[in-house]
Design a protein around this motif. Structure first.
Motif, PDB file in Angstrom:
ATOM      1  N   VAL A  64      11.539  22.183  -2.147  1.00  0.00           N
ATOM      2  CA  VAL A  64      11.680  21.436  -0.892  1.00  0.00           C
ATOM      3  C   VAL A  64      10.427  20.604  -0.619  1.00  0.00           C
ATOM      4  CG1 VAL A  64      13.240  23.177   0.102  1.00  0.00           C
ATOM      5  CG2 VAL A  64      10.786  23.334   0.541  1.00  0.00           C
ATOM      6  N   GLN A  65      10.612  19.585   0.191  1.00  0.00           N
ATOM      7  CA  GLN A  65       9.503  18.727   0.609  1.00  0.00           C
ATOM      8  C   GLN A  65       9.592  18.551   2.122  1.00  0.00           C
ATOM      9  OE1 GLN A  65      10.829  15.510  -1.811  1.00  0.00           O
ATOM     10  NE2 GLN A  65       9.777  16.239  -3.648  1.00  0.00           N
ATOM     11  N   ASN A  72       4.912  10.401   9.588  1.00  0.00           N
ATOM     12  CA  ASN A  72       5.720   9.801   8.529  1.00  0.00           C
ATOM     13  C   ASN A  72       5.032   9.941   7.162  1.00  0.00           C
ATOM     14  OD1 ASN A  72       8.171   8.699   7.813  1.00  0.00           O
ATOM     15  ND2 ASN A  72       7.364   6.621   7.729  1.00  0.00           N
ATOM     16  N   LYS A  73       4.406  11.112   6.958  1.00  0.00           N
ATOM     17  CA  LYS A  73       3.725  11.420   5.698  1.00  0.00           C
ATOM     18  C   LYS A  73       4.157  12.813   5.248  1.00  0.00           C
ATOM     19  CE  LYS A  73       1.039   7.739   5.535  1.00  0.00           C
ATOM     20  NZ  LYS A  73      -0.231   7.605   6.239  1.00  0.00           N
ATOM     21  N   TYR A  74       4.052  13.015   3.949  1.00  0.00           N
ATOM     22  CA  TYR A  74       4.483  14.300   3.399  1.00  0.00           C
ATOM     23  C   TYR A  74       3.371  15.338   3.424  1.00  0.00           C
ATOM     24  CZ  TYR A  74       8.813  12.258   1.808  1.00  0.00           C
ATOM     25  OH  TYR A  74      10.045  11.662   1.779  1.00  0.00           O
ATOM     26  N   ASP A  94       4.833  16.191  -7.261  1.00  0.00           N
ATOM     27  CA  ASP A  94       4.612  17.619  -7.528  1.00  0.00           C
ATOM     28  C   ASP A  94       3.797  18.337  -6.436  1.00  0.00           C
ATOM     29  OD1 ASP A  94       5.963  17.178  -9.818  1.00  0.00           O
ATOM     30  OD2 ASP A  94       4.250  17.367 -11.157  1.00  0.00           O
ATOM     31  N   TRP A  95       2.724  17.710  -5.986  1.00  0.00           N
ATOM     32  CA  TRP A  95       1.858  18.375  -5.001  1.00  0.00           C
ATOM     33  C   TRP A  95       2.538  18.476  -3.638  1.00  0.00           C
ATOM     34  CZ3 TRP A  95      -3.765  15.993  -5.694  1.00  0.00           C
ATOM     35  CH2 TRP A  95      -4.192  16.259  -7.000  1.00  0.00           C
ATOM     36  N   GLU A  96       3.548  17.666  -3.435  1.00  0.00           N
ATOM     37  CA  GLU A  96       4.261  17.642  -2.141  1.00  0.00           C
ATOM     38  C   GLU A  96       5.547  18.468  -2.221  1.00  0.00           C
ATOM     39  OE1 GLU A  96       3.332  14.680  -3.742  1.00  0.00           O
ATOM     40  OE2 GLU A  96       1.405  14.820  -2.717  1.00  0.00           O
ATOM     41  N   THR A  97       5.719  19.185  -3.315  1.00  0.00           N
ATOM     42  CA  THR A  97       6.943  19.962  -3.506  1.00  0.00           C
ATOM     43  C   THR A  97       6.620  21.457  -3.445  1.00  0.00           C
ATOM     44  OG1 THR A  97       7.870  18.191  -4.852  1.00  0.00           O
ATOM     45  CG2 THR A  97       8.891  20.364  -5.066  1.00  0.00           C
ATOM     46  N   PHE A 185       9.240  18.537  11.091  1.00  0.00           N
ATOM     47  CA  PHE A 185       9.316  17.971   9.741  1.00  0.00           C
ATOM     48  C   PHE A 185      10.774  17.721   9.381  1.00  0.00           C
ATOM     49  CE2 PHE A 185       5.558  20.632   9.859  1.00  0.00           C
ATOM     50  CZ  PHE A 185       4.587  19.863   9.239  1.00  0.00           C
ATOM     51  N   ASN A 186      10.986  16.731   8.538  1.00  0.00           N
ATOM     52  CA  ASN A 186      12.289  16.614   7.878  1.00  0.00           C
ATOM     53  C   ASN A 186      12.167  17.283   6.523  1.00  0.00           C
ATOM     54  OD1 ASN A 186      13.875  15.283   9.775  1.00  0.00           O
ATOM     55  ND2 ASN A 186      13.021  13.295   9.204  1.00  0.00           N
ATOM     56  N   ILE A 187      13.058  18.237   6.278  1.00  0.00           N
ATOM     57  CA  ILE A 187      13.013  18.945   5.000  1.00  0.00           C
ATOM     58  C   ILE A 187      13.970  18.254   4.031  1.00  0.00           C
ATOM     59  CG2 ILE A 187      14.795  20.636   5.663  1.00  0.00           C
ATOM     60  CD1 ILE A 187      13.314  22.740   4.041  1.00  0.00           C
TER      61      ILE A 187
END
Ligand SMILES: *[C@@H]1O[C@H](CO)[C@@H](O)[C@H](O)[C@H]1NC(C)=O
Length: 268
Positions: A64-65, A72-74, A94-97, A185-187
């Motif tokens: 998930v992210q 508006n950033k991950y 990858d780092w945001e997952t 957050f939006n997942i």
């Protein structure tokens, strides 16, 4: 896991003649059918088996992210893990997952690329622990009418918030679902698994034994063996999981009973 299951089904069970064909000697070549998804769940073959799971889209192992609606950033595990979480990435990689380790229907551990778990540091939220404890447990709270809008409640009872692009803390008490709320957050669910582990873990220790028993009792029956035999096949191939070797008490979350189902098949 799947790899082992494959090895085992070669070792434990390969082919055996149906008793309904025992009037003749074993005729080669065998004509066989593979009974997949019976004693080892393969989600794609019967997705509806998962329908009774609460948050069935958040199964163990899902990737998930999280996009902060305010910035508006991950959300990002800096360096892929080993240090703080930040919220400054424009696009997810990858780092945001984060990989979900599902504790129960709404509580999860979040594992980052380098295999650490997201947890609470002294200052800010970090991904430094190699083992998930209470401190690395988060409740994913979803908005009723928009389930991909979430907030993450930490073990201290507070929500994660993006104080800035470089400071993510677990100290928020608000409860709005506005875009401007720093805890919203939006997942995005970018990868899911649907195997035996996911279905048993997903239903949990009370329901999983009932669901799996009902599945084993109905998915393949003696009638099917008669049908298979009557239509000229002389063998079946039955994939089993490695945990069948420890039936009736396989390691959690697997549940006992598949060995009995297999035993039944030998008598059909
Ligand atoms: C889920 O796990 C959390 C954390 O261990 C626990 O506090 C909660 O009561 C559990 N919820 C259910 C429904 O089992």
């Amino acid at each position: 896991m799947v790899y082992l299951a494959f090895l085992l089904f070669f070792n434990l069970i390969s082919c055996f003649p149906s008793s309904h064909a025992q009037n003749t000697d074993l005729k080669l070549p065998l004509r066989a059918v593979n009974l997949g998804n019976w004693l080892v769940t393969e989600g794609w073959m019967k997705p509806s088996r998962f329908d009774g799971i609460i948050n069935k889209d958040l199964l163990d192992g899902a990737h998930v992210q999280f996009l902060s609606t305010k910035l508006n950033k991950y959300l990002c595990a800096e360096n892929g893990g080993g240090t703080v979480l930040v919220a400054n990435r424009i696009s997810p990689s990858d780092w945001e997952t984060f990989r979900l380790w599902r504790v129960n229907e709404s509580y999860f551990h979040l594992r980052v690329l380098n295999k650490q778990f997201v947890g609470l540091g002294n200052q800010g939220v970090k991904a430094v622990s190699n083992t998930p404890t209470h401190s690395e447990t988060f409740q994913i709270v979803r908005k009723d009418d928009a389930p991909n809008r979430v907030r993450l409640k930490a073990s201290n009872g507070f929500f994660l918030q993006v104080q800035s692009e470089t400071l993510v803390t677990a100290d928020y008490t608000g409860s709005s679902w506005d875009d401007s709320d720093p805890s919203v957050f939006n997942i995005a669910i970018v990868n899911t698994l649907q195997g035996e582990y996911q279905i048993t873990n997903g239903y949990g220790p009370v329901k999983a034994p009932q669901v799996m028993q009902a599945h084993w009792d109905s998915y393949i029956t003696e009638q099917d063996f008669k049908f298979i035999s009557a239509n000229g096949l002389s063998a079946v191939r039955i994939p089993v999981g490695w945990w069948i070797a420890q039936d009736p008490n396989p390691p959690k979350p697997f549940v006992g009973g598949s060995l009995k189902a297999l035993d039944n098949a030998f008598t059909w």
